[in-house]
Design a protein around this motif. Structure first.
Motif, PDB file in Angstrom:
ATOM      1  N   PHE A 251       1.017  -1.229  -0.201  1.00 25.96           N
ATOM      2  CA  PHE A 251      -0.166   0.163  -0.043  1.00 25.96           C
ATOM      3  C   PHE A 251       1.027   1.398  -0.209  1.00 25.96           C
ATOM      4  N   ARG A 252       1.852   1.408   0.261  1.00 18.03           N
ATOM      5  CA  ARG A 252       2.965   2.612   0.812  1.00 18.03           C
ATOM      6  C   ARG A 252       3.592   2.819  -0.977  1.00 18.03           C
ATOM      7  N   MET A 253       3.576   1.418  -1.605  1.00 14.11           N
ATOM      8  CA  MET A 253       3.517   1.659  -3.132  1.00 14.11           C
ATOM      9  C   MET A 253       2.942   2.329  -3.391  1.00 14.11           C
ATOM     10  N   GLU A 254       1.790   1.942  -3.245  1.00 11.44           N
ATOM     11  CA  GLU A 254       0.539   2.066  -4.390  1.00 11.44           C
ATOM     12  C   GLU A 254       0.620   4.166  -3.856  1.00 11.44           C
ATOM     13  N   CYS A 255       0.710   4.200  -2.983  1.00  4.52           N
ATOM     14  CA  CYS A 255       0.325   5.501  -2.727  1.00  4.52           C
ATOM     15  C   CYS A 255       1.984   6.670  -3.000  1.00  4.52           C
ATOM     16  N   ALA A 256       2.342   5.821  -2.671  1.00  8.78           N
ATOM     17  CA  ALA A 256       3.896   6.831  -3.417  1.00  8.78           C
ATOM     18  C   ALA A 256       3.473   6.351  -4.887  1.00  8.78           C
ATOM     19  N   ALA A 257       3.327   5.579  -5.300  1.00  4.46           N
ATOM     20  CA  ALA A 257       2.853   6.131  -7.171  1.00  4.46           C
ATOM     21  C   ALA A 257       2.166   7.007  -7.479  1.00  4.46           C
ATOM     22  N   ILE A 258       0.972   6.533  -6.543  1.00  5.74           N
ATOM     23  CA  ILE A 258      -0.292   7.665  -7.015  1.00  5.74           C
ATOM     24  C   ILE A 258       0.250   9.587  -6.548  1.00  5.74           C
ATOM     25  N   VAL A 259       1.011   9.269  -5.446  1.00  7.11           N
ATOM     26  CA  VAL A 259       1.494  10.733  -5.445  1.00  7.11           C
ATOM     27  C   VAL A 259       2.265  11.314  -6.330  1.00  7.11           C
ATOM     28  N   GLU A 260       3.264  10.621  -6.876  1.00  5.79           N
ATOM     29  CA  GLU A 260       4.756  11.058  -8.000  1.00  5.79           C
ATOM     30  C   GLU A 260       3.594  11.179  -9.366  1.00  5.79           C
ATOM     31  N   LEU A 261       1.756  10.634  -9.251  1.00  7.75           N
ATOM     32  CA  LEU A 261       1.403  10.774 -10.417  1.00  7.75           C
ATOM     33  C   LEU A 261       0.645  12.379 -10.381  1.00  7.75           C
ATOM     34  N   ALA A 262      -0.243  12.702  -9.846  1.00  9.06           N
ATOM     35  CA  ALA A 262      -0.497  13.692  -8.497  1.00  9.06           C
ATOM     36  C   ALA A 262       0.254  14.975  -9.317  1.00  9.06           C
ATOM     37  N   LYS A 263       1.527  14.804  -8.771  1.00 10.00           N
ATOM     38  CA  LYS A 263       2.881  15.433  -9.429  1.00 10.00           C
ATOM     39  C   LYS A 263       2.698  15.951 -10.955  1.00 10.00           C
ATOM     40  N   ARG A 264       3.101  14.919 -11.675  1.00  9.16           N
ATOM     41  CA  ARG A 264       2.833  14.973 -12.733  1.00  9.16           C
ATOM     42  C   ARG A 264       1.930  14.925 -13.939  1.00  9.16           C
ATOM     43  N   LEU A 265       0.498  14.924 -13.163  1.00  4.69           N
ATOM     44  CA  LEU A 265      -0.743  15.439 -14.089  1.00  4.69           C
ATOM     45  C   LEU A 265       0.004  16.836 -13.624  1.00  4.69           C
ATOM     46  N   THR A 266       0.332  17.909 -12.597  1.00  4.18           N
ATOM     47  CA  THR A 266      -0.002  18.829 -11.977  1.00  4.18           C
ATOM     48  C   THR A 266       0.804  19.832 -13.134  1.00  4.18           C
ATOM     49  N   MET A 267       1.989  18.970 -12.961  1.00  8.03           N
ATOM     50  CA  MET A 267       3.459  20.075 -14.623  1.00  8.03           C
ATOM     51  C   MET A 267       2.873  19.754 -15.816  1.00  8.03           C
ATOM     52  N   ARG A 268       2.312  19.310 -16.357  1.00 13.88           N
ATOM     53  CA  ARG A 268       1.075  18.879 -17.421  1.00 13.88           C
ATOM     54  C   ARG A 268       0.158  20.111 -17.431  1.00 13.88           C
ATOM     55  N   LEU A 269      -0.140  19.823 -16.804  1.00 12.01           N
ATOM     56  CA  LEU A 269      -1.818  21.065 -16.627  1.00 12.01           C
ATOM     57  C   LEU A 269      -0.603  22.599 -17.096  1.00 12.01           C
ATOM     58  N   ARG A 270       0.420  22.891 -16.446  1.00 10.84           N
ATOM     59  CA  ARG A 270       0.565  24.470 -16.027  1.00 10.84           C
ATOM     60  C   ARG A 270       1.163  24.243 -17.395  1.00 10.84           C
ATOM     61  N   ARG A 271       2.402  23.348 -18.680  1.00  5.39           N
ATOM     62  CA  ARG A 271       1.923  23.563 -19.576  1.00  5.39           C
ATOM     63  C   ARG A 271       1.193  23.184 -20.761  1.00  5.39           C
ATOM     64  N   GLU A 272       0.637  22.521 -20.357  1.00 11.10           N
ATOM     65  CA  GLU A 272      -0.431  21.907 -22.235  1.00 11.10           C
ATOM     66  C   GLU A 272      -1.889  22.574 -21.405  1.00 11.10           C
TER      67      GLU A 272
END
Length: 286
Positions: free
Chosen positions: A239-260
């Motif tokens: 579950f810790r791995m799942e949480c870490a992955a989703i936190v990273e995906l949230a950050k990545r999508l935030t960056m994409r919405l800044r640029r796109e």
């Protein structure tokens, strides 16, 4: 008691969406095999009530009637009937009873979807956070309870779930307005920038509207920072791995919405984002 046919109606409200249509993993292989059926039961129920609130052929009153019926079945106040929407509530009731996960993690979702059905306006950032408290945060709390993790994880989990919800609002801001006449952009931010909801219907984001998006993304950045602590509160390794992955995906999508531009086309995660998320999950293994 009202006849089932008049309570549930005949219209099919299913959007056809499944777990594979979501930005983020739903009951992925990182969740233990024993718990996955409970996650799938929760998702199926959440999908149904979301589809009810988003149905374009139901009136607001019809949506509220169906949502109330779903809640009654979930709480054991009404017998389920043999159709997928009603049965999803019955299956989740059995799951919550078996696992001891609080029923509020499911009933709170209905509070948000009632607001969607009524067409509530979001005037401020705080209004939006209040909506997310019921539309998104219960999902994280359900998973934390299901894994029997500490309540110390709630604050970071709430931040992550709220971040994901607002990111989804930004992705779908044009479609939500076109299809559902629904806008989650705080009206005070829109007024301050000198834009209206009509600006969301353009084929590209204007500089003024981009300021609104960036202000929202500034708030999301703060939420993501709070969410970064979530894996440290989770004892279950998978579950810790799942949480870490989703936190990273949230950050990545935030960056994409800044640029796109979400008005020019749907801003979505890419393979590279998934690889970054996998790396974050591996780092959370130890």
């Amino acid at each position: 008691m009202t006849e089932p046919s008049s309570v549930w109606g005949k219209a099919d409200v299913s959007s056809g969406k499944g777990a594979s249509d979501e930005n983020f993993p739903v009951g992925s292989f990182l969740i233990s095999k024993a718990l996955r059926p409970h996650v799938h039961a929760y998702y199926a129920y959440a999908r149904v009530i979301d589809d009810i609130a988003d149905c374009e052929t139901l009136t607001p009153d019809e949506k509220l009637t169906r949502l109330n019926a779903m809640e009654d079945v979930l709480l054991g106040k009404r017998e389920a009937i043999m159709r997928p929407d009603s049965m999803s509530a019955a299956v989740l009731r059995a799951s919550l009873t078996r696992t001891g996960v609080p029923f509020e993690t499911a009933t709170d979702l209905i509070i948000a979807f009632r607001d969607d059905s009524r067409g509530v306006e979001y005037k401020t950032w705080d209004d939006l956070l209040h909506y997310c408290k019921y539309s998104a945060n219960p999902v994280g709390r359900f998973l934390i309870h299901l894994h029997r993790e500490s309540a110390n994880a709630f604050t970071a989990s709430d931040a992550l779930c709220t971040s994901l919800q607002i990111l989804n609002h930004l992705q779908d801001c044009q479609k939500d307005l076109q299809r559902l006449n629904r806008c989650y952009m705080p009206s005070d931010m829109m007024a301050l920038a000198g834009v209206t909801q009509d600006d969301l219907l353009a084929g590209r984001t204007s500089p003024r509207l981009r300021r609104v998006f960036n202000t929202l993304l500034d708030g999301v950045d703060d939420l993501n920072t709070q969410a970064s602590a979530l894996p440290t509160h989770i004892q279950d390794r998978r579950f810790r791995m799942e949480c870490a992955a989703i936190v990273e995906l949230a950050k990545r999508l935030t960056m994409r919405l800044r640029r796109e531009d979400p008005l020019a086309g749907r801003v979505a995660l890419k393979r590279a984002d998934a690889l970054h998320a996998a790396g974050a999950a591996l780092r959370a293994w130890s």
